[in-house]
Scaffold this motif. Structure first.
Motif, PDB file in Angstrom:
ATOM      1  N   GLN A 202      39.051  30.503  36.605  1.00 56.77           N
ATOM      2  CA  GLN A 202      38.952  31.435  35.481  1.00 56.77           C
ATOM      3  C   GLN A 202      39.375  32.860  35.844  1.00 56.77           C
ATOM      4  N   VAL A 203      39.640  33.116  37.109  1.00 55.74           N
ATOM      5  CA  VAL A 203      40.051  34.462  37.511  1.00 55.74           C
ATOM      6  C   VAL A 203      41.467  34.729  37.002  1.00 55.74           C
ATOM      7  N   ASP A 204      41.659  35.866  36.384  1.00 55.96           N
ATOM      8  CA  ASP A 204      42.962  36.258  35.855  1.00 55.96           C
ATOM      9  C   ASP A 204      44.010  36.211  36.974  1.00 55.96           C
ATOM     10  N   PRO A 205      45.114  35.463  36.768  1.00 58.64           N
ATOM     11  CA  PRO A 205      46.163  35.385  37.790  1.00 58.64           C
ATOM     12  C   PRO A 205      46.678  36.754  38.226  1.00 58.64           C
ATOM     13  N   ALA A 206      46.690  37.712  37.299  1.00 56.69           N
ATOM     14  CA  ALA A 206      47.144  39.068  37.638  1.00 56.69           C
ATOM     15  C   ALA A 206      46.203  39.711  38.647  1.00 56.69           C
ATOM     16  N   VAL A 207      44.908  39.408  38.521  1.00 57.57           N
ATOM     17  CA  VAL A 207      43.923  39.936  39.467  1.00 57.57           C
ATOM     18  C   VAL A 207      44.135  39.313  40.843  1.00 57.57           C
ATOM     19  N   VAL A 208      44.361  37.998  40.860  1.00 61.39           N
ATOM     20  CA  VAL A 208      44.605  37.300  42.125  1.00 61.39           C
ATOM     21  C   VAL A 208      45.847  37.859  42.798  1.00 61.39           C
ATOM     22  N   GLU A 209      46.909  38.065  42.021  1.00 60.68           N
ATOM     23  CA  GLU A 209      48.157  38.603  42.563  1.00 60.68           C
ATOM     24  C   GLU A 209      47.951  40.007  43.133  1.00 60.68           C
ATOM     25  N   HIS A 210      47.185  40.803  42.391  1.00 59.36           N
ATOM     26  CA  HIS A 210      46.923  42.176  42.838  1.00 59.36           C
ATOM     27  C   HIS A 210      46.137  42.179  44.147  1.00 59.36           C
ATOM     28  N   GLU A 211      45.079  41.353  44.199  1.00 55.91           N
ATOM     29  CA  GLU A 211      44.259  41.291  45.415  1.00 55.91           C
ATOM     30  C   GLU A 211      45.085  40.801  46.605  1.00 55.91           C
ATOM     31  N   MET A 212      45.905  39.772  46.385  1.00 61.13           N
ATOM     32  CA  MET A 212      46.725  39.238  47.468  1.00 61.13           C
ATOM     33  C   MET A 212      47.686  40.298  47.983  1.00 61.13           C
ATOM     34  N   GLY A 213      48.205  41.127  47.064  1.00 58.48           N
ATOM     35  CA  GLY A 213      49.088  42.213  47.473  1.00 58.48           C
ATOM     36  C   GLY A 213      48.385  43.197  48.393  1.00 58.48           C
TER      37      GLY A 213
END
Length: 286
Positions: A202-213
């Motif tokens: 359920q975590v927003d993919p944009a949030v995951v992408e941002h954190e991974m960055g």
């Protein structure tokens, strides 16, 4: 070059806990963009996930209510001018009345809720009456209604935070004391730890992408080989999920088990299955 004020530095320091000079440097690098400055500090390992800026200024109360059959819940935030009124039992009774209307009507939006009736009057009339009786400007800020196999609620600090958690259940008596205790525990977890999602899907993919960055940038600072950097970043993302997803978090009452493990334990004891589906969390003035 952006004009970096002392107020901006102070705000960033309050958000991140980083030192004044580091905050100023980050703001300069980010050309005054507060969100980018937070990322600069995080990349350097000087800040965790930042607190949200703009602390709550509204007073009032958050009310949570669950239907008698335990399958529908409502959260209502009713705002007023002073904490004195917000903590008053009469004021809370108005909020409870509005929550009852929300549970019964299951309105689609705020206009529908205001038009819903409870005890022979509309919710809009209830708010107006509250203004007259309590003597303060009162606003119905927001609401949420959830329906599920089971719904549990929790109110923290006398109405400063309200939570609803929805569950899928099979072969479980949701009216039992054991399930009520479990449901309240999970809702209390949400109030205390403020997860961003029930599970990692359920975590927003944009949030995951941002954190991974951020994690990749942190790993690059180490100067280690790329393969190791990738493992470092992946490991930090895994830690992020475990800290931010409700079902993977350590249970506050027993840090040796996760909420998922606690859920499985209770389900086994009650002879059925339980799945945490979602939650709603209102913090006053948020």
């Amino acid at each position: 070059m952006a004009n970096i004020t002392a107020a901006m530095v102070k705000e960033l320091r309050e958000m991140t806990g980083a030192g004044m000079m580091e905050c100023k440097k980050a703001l300069v690098e980010a050309e005054g963009d507060m969100d980018k400055a937070v990322d600069v500090l995080r990349t350097r390992g000087l800040a965790a996930v930042a607190k949200k800026a703009g602390r709550a200024t509204n007073e009032g109360t958050v009310m949570a209510l669950v239907s008698e059959d335990g399958t529908t819940g409502a959260l209502v935030e009713l705002n007023c001018e002073t904490d004195f009124v917000g903590m008053n039992e009469k004021f809370k009774a108005y909020a409870e009345k509005i929550a009852r209307a929300a549970v019964a009507a299951k309105p689609a939006d705020m206009d529908a809720l205001k038009a819903a009736e409870v005890d022979g009057e509309t919710v809009e009339a209830v708010v107006t009456d509250c203004i007259h009786v309590m003597g303060e400007n009162t606003q119905l800020a927001r609401f949420a209604v959830v329906e599920a196999g089971a719904v549990s609620s929790y109110i923290h600090m006398g109405g400063k935070i309200g939570v609803l958690v929805s569950f899928d259940v099979e072969g479980i008596d949701i009216a039992s004391d054991e399930f009520a205790h479990y449901g309240r525990d999970v809702a209390m977890q949400v109030a205390a730890v403020a997860p961003i999602a029930a599970n990692r899907d359920q975590v927003d993919p944009a949030v995951v992408e941002h954190e991974m960055g951020i994690y990749k940038a942190q790993a690059a600072e180490s100067g280690k080989p790329e393969a190791i950097q990738e493992k470092m970043a992946t490991g930090r993302l895994e830690k992020f999920f475990k800290e931010q997803c409700l079902t993977e978090q350590a249970f506050v009452k027993n840090p040796d088990q996760t909420i998922n493990q606690y859920t499985d334990e209770v389900a086994k004891k009650l002879g059925g299955s339980i799945k945490v589906v979602d939650f709603k969390r209102f913090a006053l003035g948020e």
